[in-house]
Design an enzyme around this catalytic site. Sequence first.
Site, PDB file in Angstrom:
ATOM      1  N   LYS A  67      -0.606  26.935  35.077  1.00 40.18           N
ATOM      2  CA  LYS A  67       0.211  27.634  33.839  1.00 40.18           C
ATOM      3  C   LYS A  67       0.875  26.706  32.946  1.00 40.18           C
ATOM      4  O   LYS A  67       1.549  25.703  33.554  1.00 40.18           O
ATOM      5  CB  LYS A  67       1.210  28.589  34.426  1.00 40.18           C
ATOM      6  CG  LYS A  67       1.902  29.342  33.563  1.00 40.18           C
ATOM      7  CD  LYS A  67       1.165  30.689  33.295  1.00 40.18           C
ATOM      8  CE  LYS A  67       1.906  31.387  31.894  1.00 40.18           C
ATOM      9  NZ  LYS A  67       1.333  30.994  30.636  1.00 40.18           N
ATOM     10  N   LYS A  91       8.288  22.852  37.225  1.00 39.13           N
ATOM     11  CA  LYS A  91       9.118  23.907  36.732  1.00 39.13           C
ATOM     12  C   LYS A  91       8.733  25.152  37.421  1.00 39.13           C
ATOM     13  O   LYS A  91       9.701  25.945  37.570  1.00 39.13           O
ATOM     14  CB  LYS A  91       8.693  23.712  35.198  1.00 39.13           C
ATOM     15  CG  LYS A  91       9.636  24.564  34.357  1.00 39.13           C
ATOM     16  CD  LYS A  91       9.305  24.803  32.792  1.00 39.13           C
ATOM     17  CE  LYS A  91       8.908  23.389  32.200  1.00 39.13           C
ATOM     18  NZ  LYS A  91       8.718  23.886  30.638  1.00 39.13           N
ATOM     19  N   LYS A 103      -1.452  21.987  31.134  1.00 40.67           N
ATOM     20  CA  LYS A 103      -1.034  21.991  29.837  1.00 40.67           C
ATOM     21  C   LYS A 103      -2.252  21.613  28.994  1.00 40.67           C
ATOM     22  O   LYS A 103      -3.265  21.176  29.526  1.00 40.67           O
ATOM     23  CB  LYS A 103      -0.046  20.893  29.683  1.00 40.67           C
ATOM     24  CG  LYS A 103       0.845  20.993  28.551  1.00 40.67           C
ATOM     25  CD  LYS A 103       1.916  21.535  28.776  1.00 40.67           C
ATOM     26  CE  LYS A 103       2.968  21.865  27.697  1.00 40.67           C
ATOM     27  NZ  LYS A 103       4.169  22.608  28.172  1.00 40.67           N
ATOM     28  N   THR A 187      13.173  31.166  26.645  1.00 38.48           N
ATOM     29  CA  THR A 187      13.635  29.856  26.848  1.00 38.48           C
ATOM     30  C   THR A 187      14.929  29.448  26.929  1.00 38.48           C
ATOM     31  O   THR A 187      15.735  29.104  27.510  1.00 38.48           O
ATOM     32  CB  THR A 187      12.619  28.811  26.135  1.00 38.48           C
ATOM     33  OG1 THR A 187      11.419  29.367  26.310  1.00 38.48           O
ATOM     34  CG2 THR A 187      12.652  27.376  26.740  1.00 38.48           C
ATOM     35  N   ASN A 218      12.375  28.049  17.679  1.00 38.21           N
ATOM     36  CA  ASN A 218      12.830  29.070  18.374  1.00 38.21           C
ATOM     37  C   ASN A 218      13.826  28.922  19.732  1.00 38.21           C
ATOM     38  O   ASN A 218      14.439  29.696  19.698  1.00 38.21           O
ATOM     39  CB  ASN A 218      11.306  29.473  19.026  1.00 38.21           C
ATOM     40  CG  ASN A 218      11.326  30.975  19.680  1.00 38.21           C
ATOM     41  OD1 ASN A 218      12.046  31.803  19.100  1.00 38.21           O
ATOM     42  ND2 ASN A 218      10.560  31.183  20.449  1.00 38.21           N
TER      43      ASN A 218
HETATM   44  N1  GLU Z   1       5.265  25.842  26.908  1.00 39.49           N
HETATM   45  C1  GLU Z   1       6.361  26.271  27.484  1.00 39.49           C
HETATM   46  C2  GLU Z   1       6.926  25.382  28.475  1.00 39.49           C
HETATM   47  O1  GLU Z   1       6.811  24.007  28.260  1.00 39.49           O
HETATM   48  C3  GLU Z   1       5.880  27.338  28.235  1.00 39.49           C
HETATM   49  C4  GLU Z   1       4.821  27.485  29.040  1.00 39.49           C
HETATM   50  C5  GLU Z   1       4.303  29.048  29.582  1.00 39.49           C
HETATM   51  O2  GLU Z   1       4.878  30.103  29.308  1.00 39.49           O
HETATM   52  O3  GLU Z   1       3.200  28.866  30.143  1.00 39.49           O
HETATM   53  O4  GLU Z   1       7.472  25.474  29.558  1.00 39.49           O
END
Ligand code: GLU
Length: 420
Positions: A67, A91, A103, A187, A218
């Site tokens: 993810k 994370k 990613k 976030t 955001n």
């Molecule tokens: N790009 C965000 C991060 O770095 C969200 C990633 C997601 O929701 O999968 O955490």
Amino acid sequence: MASMFTKARKRLKAAAQHLDIAPEVVEKLSYPKETLAVSLLVRMDDGSRKVFKAFRCRYDDSRGPTKGGIRYHPDVCMDEVMTLAFWMTFKCAVANLPYGGGKGGVKVDVHKLSNAELERLSRAYIKAFASFIGPDRDIPAPDMYTNGMVMGWMVDEYSSTVGYPAPAVITGKPIALGGSLGREDATGRGGYYVTRHLEKELGLAPGKSRVVVQGLGNVAFWFAKLMAEDGYTICGLSDSRGAIVDPDGMDPSAVAEHKRKTGRLDGAPTKGKARMMTNAELLTAECDLLVPAAMENQIVEENAKDVKAKVVLELANGPTTPAADTILNKKGVTVIPDILANAGGVTVSYFEWVQNKAGYYWGVDEVQRRLKEIMEPEGRLIHRLARDKGIDMRTAAYVHALDRIGKAVEAHGTKSFFAG
Ligand code: GLU
């Protein structure tokens, strides 16, 4: 110079020292599981075609499908994508989501493309990566310079490729296409929950503490707005060109509105006498809580010693370099690390995926309640682990995550089979 990934990977070795973990687990987690780099040939509005480099990394899927977001930025490269995927792995484990980390990215300056060109680029990305991603394999989401609109194009392209609507392949979608309520501010809200939950231990005084936020995107906006509503003084905000600072504070909504109307921060309404400064100066401005919420590598060896804040909350990914981290730790500055601080985004992405799979949608109160129920206890656990082991919160967050990932790797059969 060591690559970004080589530097990031040092966190793994440091965390492993605090755990009884099989060496092969650490070895497995030292390399990405899968990476794919492609060149996308995209039709421009003037009829010509242009090549864009595009990447995706599935770092580790021991805990579930990978993810992580897709970033559009001129500096995107495989080294960066791999590093970000490595961070996503930890994370997702910090938030205890049933996910590994991934990613993606495209090397592009979005400001140089029309909306139609961006749409063709986004659709080309999905065509190229259609067999690499999937609702049970690898689930993208927005990251820097991508948003709900881009996710909408992408989910549409994926659905027409497989021949049926597949909303669970991507999160951060528009609500009309199966997005979740509460994803937009998730976030910033997650960072807000952690900060408010730990504020006493961190030495922050609500209603008195001064907060500087680097950014006004955001993530930065929602965090600043929620903190301001609770009485914290927001004394600094910034965009890519510079920062606005007022020790008497400002209303983030009024500043964002001014920026939306005029395209600049200069002249935005604040409570006292505002002054403009550079982003570098902002990081060392007087405040109790400093919140880098924009780019990576902002607090570096050269400016870390001048940071005045008691606490740094990393809403951006990787805003503090390892050298700066050491300096901040020595100075007694508490750093709430990115893999905890900004985990609210991927947590609500997970809720979105769950809702897509169930075909049943939650109200915003339920999303926020569940987000709080994850962020607060995980933040508390990491804070306690740091205190008990006498380590900084970043190392504690990695230890906490590695313990969970390690158990999954071992349960897949790495250790005990030959040990009998
Ligand atoms: N790009 C965000 C991060 O770095 C969200 C990633 C997601 O929701 O999968 O955490």
